[in-house]
Scaffold this active site. Sequence first.
Site, PDB file in Angstrom:
ATOM      1  N   LYS A 186     -45.079 -64.704  47.148  1.00  0.00           N
ATOM      2  CA  LYS A 186     -44.231 -65.033  45.993  1.00  0.00           C
ATOM      3  C   LYS A 186     -45.045 -65.722  44.902  1.00  0.00           C
ATOM      4  O   LYS A 186     -45.020 -65.322  43.736  1.00  0.00           O
ATOM      5  CB  LYS A 186     -43.087 -65.958  46.443  1.00  0.00           C
ATOM      6  CG  LYS A 186     -42.378 -66.675  45.309  1.00  0.00           C
ATOM      7  CD  LYS A 186     -41.219 -67.510  45.790  1.00  0.00           C
ATOM      8  CE  LYS A 186     -41.505 -68.976  45.942  1.00  0.00           C
ATOM      9  NZ  LYS A 186     -41.679 -69.742  44.704  1.00  0.00           N
ATOM     10  N   ASN A 187     -45.802 -66.746  45.304  1.00  0.00           N
ATOM     11  CA  ASN A 187     -46.486 -67.554  44.293  1.00  0.00           C
ATOM     12  C   ASN A 187     -47.673 -66.853  43.659  1.00  0.00           C
ATOM     13  O   ASN A 187     -48.241 -67.347  42.696  1.00  0.00           O
ATOM     14  CB  ASN A 187     -46.914 -68.898  44.892  1.00  0.00           C
ATOM     15  CG  ASN A 187     -45.704 -69.788  45.135  1.00  0.00           C
ATOM     16  OD1 ASN A 187     -44.595 -69.467  44.700  1.00  0.00           O
ATOM     17  ND2 ASN A 187     -45.906 -70.892  45.834  1.00  0.00           N
ATOM     18  N   ARG A 226     -38.115 -72.397  37.373  1.00  0.00           N
ATOM     19  CA  ARG A 226     -38.994 -73.181  36.505  1.00  0.00           C
ATOM     20  C   ARG A 226     -40.380 -72.552  36.379  1.00  0.00           C
ATOM     21  O   ARG A 226     -41.084 -72.794  35.400  1.00  0.00           O
ATOM     22  CB  ARG A 226     -39.044 -74.635  36.943  1.00  0.00           C
ATOM     23  CG  ARG A 226     -39.505 -74.844  38.353  1.00  0.00           C
ATOM     24  CD  ARG A 226     -39.487 -76.282  38.737  1.00  0.00           C
ATOM     25  NE  ARG A 226     -39.880 -77.193  37.673  1.00  0.00           N
ATOM     26  CZ  ARG A 226     -41.100 -77.302  37.178  1.00  0.00           C
ATOM     27  NH1 ARG A 226     -42.055 -76.556  37.655  1.00  0.00           N
ATOM     28  NH2 ARG A 226     -41.363 -78.166  36.220  1.00  0.00           N
ATOM     29  N   CYS A 286     -36.657 -80.435  39.588  1.00  0.00           N
ATOM     30  CA  CYS A 286     -35.826 -79.696  40.540  1.00  0.00           C
ATOM     31  C   CYS A 286     -35.593 -80.602  41.729  1.00  0.00           C
ATOM     32  O   CYS A 286     -36.022 -81.757  41.726  1.00  0.00           O
ATOM     33  CB  CYS A 286     -36.465 -78.365  40.917  1.00  0.00           C
ATOM     34  SG  CYS A 286     -37.854 -78.533  42.010  1.00  0.00           S
ATOM     35  N   ARG A 325     -41.579 -82.574  38.650  1.00  0.00           N
ATOM     36  CA  ARG A 325     -42.291 -81.361  38.242  1.00  0.00           C
ATOM     37  C   ARG A 325     -42.700 -81.380  36.770  1.00  0.00           C
ATOM     38  O   ARG A 325     -42.307 -80.522  35.972  1.00  0.00           O
ATOM     39  CB  ARG A 325     -41.457 -80.110  38.558  1.00  0.00           C
ATOM     40  CG  ARG A 325     -40.691 -80.189  39.833  1.00  0.00           C
ATOM     41  CD  ARG A 325     -41.196 -79.474  40.983  1.00  0.00           C
ATOM     42  NE  ARG A 325     -42.091 -78.394  40.925  1.00  0.00           N
ATOM     43  CZ  ARG A 325     -41.955 -77.278  41.620  1.00  0.00           C
ATOM     44  NH1 ARG A 325     -40.905 -77.105  42.355  1.00  0.00           N
ATOM     45  NH2 ARG A 325     -42.880 -76.349  41.599  1.00  0.00           N
ATOM     46  N   ILE A 358     -45.021 -81.139  33.329  1.00  0.00           N
ATOM     47  CA  ILE A 358     -45.919 -80.077  32.848  1.00  0.00           C
ATOM     48  C   ILE A 358     -46.935 -80.648  31.851  1.00  0.00           C
ATOM     49  O   ILE A 358     -47.541 -79.914  31.075  1.00  0.00           O
ATOM     50  CB  ILE A 358     -45.141 -78.902  32.211  1.00  0.00           C
ATOM     51  CG1 ILE A 358     -44.157 -79.414  31.160  1.00  0.00           C
ATOM     52  CG2 ILE A 358     -44.435 -78.055  33.236  1.00  0.00           C
ATOM     53  CD1 ILE A 358     -43.760 -78.328  30.190  1.00  0.00           C
ATOM     54  N   LEU A 392     -49.871 -81.704  32.247  1.00  0.00           N
ATOM     55  CA  LEU A 392     -51.251 -81.212  32.382  1.00  0.00           C
ATOM     56  C   LEU A 392     -51.410 -79.820  31.767  1.00  0.00           C
ATOM     57  O   LEU A 392     -52.460 -79.496  31.219  1.00  0.00           O
ATOM     58  CB  LEU A 392     -51.675 -81.203  33.851  1.00  0.00           C
ATOM     59  CG  LEU A 392     -51.581 -82.549  34.573  1.00  0.00           C
ATOM     60  CD1 LEU A 392     -51.932 -82.402  36.046  1.00  0.00           C
ATOM     61  CD2 LEU A 392     -52.502 -83.572  33.912  1.00  0.00           C
ATOM     62  N   ASP A 412     -45.636 -76.624  50.963  1.00  0.00           N
ATOM     63  CA  ASP A 412     -44.565 -75.638  51.154  1.00  0.00           C
ATOM     64  C   ASP A 412     -44.295 -75.336  52.627  1.00  0.00           C
ATOM     65  O   ASP A 412     -43.375 -74.582  52.941  1.00  0.00           O
ATOM     66  CB  ASP A 412     -44.900 -74.327  50.414  1.00  0.00           C
ATOM     67  CG  ASP A 412     -44.731 -74.485  48.903  1.00  0.00           C
ATOM     68  OD1 ASP A 412     -44.222 -75.530  48.465  1.00  0.00           O
ATOM     69  OD2 ASP A 412     -45.107 -73.554  48.167  1.00  0.00           O
ATOM     70  N   ARG A 453     -34.599 -67.131  47.316  1.00  0.00           N
ATOM     71  CA  ARG A 453     -35.613 -67.204  46.259  1.00  0.00           C
ATOM     72  C   ARG A 453     -36.983 -66.801  46.793  1.00  0.00           C
ATOM     73  O   ARG A 453     -37.805 -66.284  46.037  1.00  0.00           O
ATOM     74  CB  ARG A 453     -35.741 -68.659  45.759  1.00  0.00           C
ATOM     75  CG  ARG A 453     -34.699 -69.095  44.779  1.00  0.00           C
ATOM     76  CD  ARG A 453     -35.080 -70.458  44.230  1.00  0.00           C
ATOM     77  NE  ARG A 453     -36.512 -70.468  43.948  1.00  0.00           N
ATOM     78  CZ  ARG A 453     -37.302 -71.518  44.094  1.00  0.00           C
ATOM     79  NH1 ARG A 453     -36.817 -72.659  44.497  1.00  0.00           N
ATOM     80  NH2 ARG A 453     -38.592 -71.439  43.818  1.00  0.00           N
TER      81      ARG A 453
HETATM   82  C1  UD1 Z   1     -46.832 -74.391  42.820  1.00  0.00           C
HETATM   83  C2  UD1 Z   1     -45.993 -73.543  43.745  1.00  0.00           C
HETATM   84  C3  UD1 Z   1     -45.196 -74.406  44.710  1.00  0.00           C
HETATM   85  C4  UD1 Z   1     -46.134 -75.344  45.461  1.00  0.00           C
HETATM   86  C5  UD1 Z   1     -46.997 -76.107  44.493  1.00  0.00           C
HETATM   87  C6  UD1 Z   1     -48.041 -76.977  45.174  1.00  0.00           C
HETATM   88  C7  UD1 Z   1     -45.469 -71.634  42.364  1.00  0.00           C
HETATM   89  C8  UD1 Z   1     -44.428 -70.836  41.662  1.00  0.00           C
HETATM   90  N1  UD1 Z   1     -45.062 -72.744  42.935  1.00  0.00           N
HETATM   91  O1  UD1 Z   1     -45.942 -75.184  42.034  1.00  0.00           O
HETATM   92  O2  UD1 Z   1     -44.512 -73.544  45.623  1.00  0.00           O
HETATM   93  O3  UD1 Z   1     -45.377 -76.243  46.217  1.00  0.00           O
HETATM   94  O4  UD1 Z   1     -47.692 -75.209  43.616  1.00  0.00           O
HETATM   95  O5  UD1 Z   1     -48.814 -76.223  46.022  1.00  0.00           O
HETATM   96  O6  UD1 Z   1     -46.614 -71.235  42.448  1.00  0.00           O
HETATM   97  N2  UD1 Z   1     -47.827 -82.174  38.067  1.00  0.00           N
HETATM   98  C9  UD1 Z   1     -47.918 -83.066  37.027  1.00  0.00           C
HETATM   99  N3  UD1 Z   1     -48.174 -82.568  35.791  1.00  0.00           N
HETATM  100  C10 UD1 Z   1     -48.374 -81.251  35.555  1.00  0.00           C
HETATM  101  C11 UD1 Z   1     -48.288 -80.352  36.625  1.00  0.00           C
HETATM  102  C12 UD1 Z   1     -48.017 -80.832  37.876  1.00  0.00           C
HETATM  103  O7  UD1 Z   1     -47.743 -84.266  37.201  1.00  0.00           O
HETATM  104  O8  UD1 Z   1     -48.603 -80.858  34.395  1.00  0.00           O
HETATM  105  C13 UD1 Z   1     -47.470 -82.664  39.413  1.00  0.00           C
HETATM  106  C14 UD1 Z   1     -46.116 -82.091  39.853  1.00  0.00           C
HETATM  107  O9  UD1 Z   1     -45.046 -82.859  39.368  1.00  0.00           O
HETATM  108  C15 UD1 Z   1     -46.238 -82.120  41.350  1.00  0.00           C
HETATM  109  C16 UD1 Z   1     -47.741 -81.861  41.586  1.00  0.00           C
HETATM  110  O10 UD1 Z   1     -48.390 -82.153  40.348  1.00  0.00           O
HETATM  111  O11 UD1 Z   1     -45.902 -83.385  41.838  1.00  0.00           O
HETATM  112  C17 UD1 Z   1     -48.048 -80.449  42.026  1.00  0.00           C
HETATM  113  O12 UD1 Z   1     -47.615 -79.538  41.036  1.00  0.00           O
HETATM  114  P1  UD1 Z   1     -48.309 -78.122  40.814  1.00  0.00           P
HETATM  115  O13 UD1 Z   1     -49.557 -78.033  41.623  1.00  0.00           O
HETATM  116  O14 UD1 Z   1     -48.423 -77.901  39.342  1.00  0.00           O
HETATM  117  O15 UD1 Z   1     -47.238 -77.153  41.433  1.00  0.00           O
HETATM  118  P2  UD1 Z   1     -46.480 -75.942  40.730  1.00  0.00           P
HETATM  119  O16 UD1 Z   1     -47.445 -75.077  40.027  1.00  0.00           O
HETATM  120  O17 UD1 Z   1     -45.285 -76.446  40.010  1.00  0.00           O
END
Ligand code: UD1
Length: 429
Positions: A22-23, A91, A115, A120, A122, A124, A304, A396
């Site tokens: 999926k990811n 998202r 969520c 979550r 963004i 970064l 996950d 999902r």
């Molecule tokens: C992706 C996966 C999700 C998995 C996660 C971590 C998809 C669709 N989803 O989610 O299934 O659990 O990786 O392996 O691929 N963070 C920040 N700022 C940012 C971005 C992230 O603080 O700009 C924090 C998030 O809040 C979270 C952590 O970093 O606590 C990990 O997030 P991230 O690695 O970005 O996960 P996703 O890409 O959202």
Amino acid sequence: MGKFVIEGGKSLKGEVQVGGAKNSVLKLMAASLLAETPSVIRNVPKIRDVFIMKEVLEHLGAFVDFQDHELFIKPSINNFETPYELVSLMRASIIVLGPLVGRFGKARVARPGGCNIGRRKINLHLKGLSQLGVEIRLDRGYIEATAKKIKGGRVFLEFPSVGATENLIMAAVLAKGETVVIDNAAREPEIVDLCNFLQSMGADIEGVGESILVIRGVDCLSGVEYSAIPDRIEAGTFLLAGAITGGEVYVSNANPGHLELFLMKLEEAGLEIEKKEKGILVRSKGYTNSIDVATFPYPGFPTDLQPQIVALLSLAEGISVVTENIFENRFLYVDELNRLGANIEVKSNRAIINGVKELYGAPTMAPDLRGGAALILASLAARGSSEVLNVTHIDRGYESIEEKLRRLGAQIERVEFKEEEAWANETTT
Ligand code: UD1
């Protein structure tokens, strides 16, 4: 609306095949927008998130055909906005930001909220894009990104965020004549898959699978035919289904190399693991040792699979401690597991699991995708009948999970019902 009705206590045996990741697929779909010609993506799971991403691409003007686990995507983009109605459903839709701004220099994407598992953020993604010369404006719930040209330079990620790494890679690949360095990049197998996809389209990326990526922008990319990697989280979930029911399950089309630490932990818990070239076998010895687990970015233990391993450890001999380091709120399912008779206490980002001898059937509610999977696993092991409500979360990320489990000998049925009945269920469970 639907629920799973599960009669627990059956030992699972046999072979199950996992689908594409999926990811990975969601990001390959977004990346196909970077090409001038159509792409075909194979090994695509029929899951809710893929259907939502299909809608996102169609909303942007792409033509998408999805048949027999194969996607055909013609990136005929004529709109640069992704509305909140779609982002609020998934998202991960934020991932179109990088390709849109990378290829067309503009994007307007609804800002995703948090969520059930965490805030979550963004920040970064946005900070990294700004460092590449993208102008970011926040406008009433929308992110507006514009760039005349993507600038070369070095972005150091404060945390190896999966989504931020992917958005930055996709924004950078078409930065003609510029070199972008992403330092402290995430290294998940799905990111490697994205890089391989982009390279086959003509992108120039060095350091694939490492934490420093060097991307030299090219003029254009062409569509390709590509097969997504297997879903390591689905594979891990089925291995745990075999383990928790005291059975023997062979998961085919799985890559053991993507699950190194997870498989080590299963062995430490007393399970027999056989790694094959294209599959993994788990065999229970009739007991589970307590173990400690801490989630970390890849190659660490995947967050996950955290809820699912907690389900297994709820039946281990002794006390296990599971620490969640990625998401701040990923223990919502624990209260539901405790309703099945587990004895788990959550303290800050730790679950302290006092193994019990048996679980018993009860109605439960899936709070999120992987928490829902954990409840299915616990219900399979529990004595008597259980229900897992809110299966849309589970749909999902798992294609026909009940059919696959049934083929292994599980007694699990999907029961569809109307929204009013769901409400009645929600207020009584
Ligand atoms: C992706 C996966 C999700 C998995 C996660 C971590 C998809 C669709 N989803 O989610 O299934 O659990 O990786 O392996 O691929 N963070 C920040 N700022 C940012 C971005 C992230 O603080 O700009 C924090 C998030 O809040 C979270 C952590 O970093 O606590 C990990 O997030 P991230 O690695 O970005 O996960 P996703 O890409 O959202």
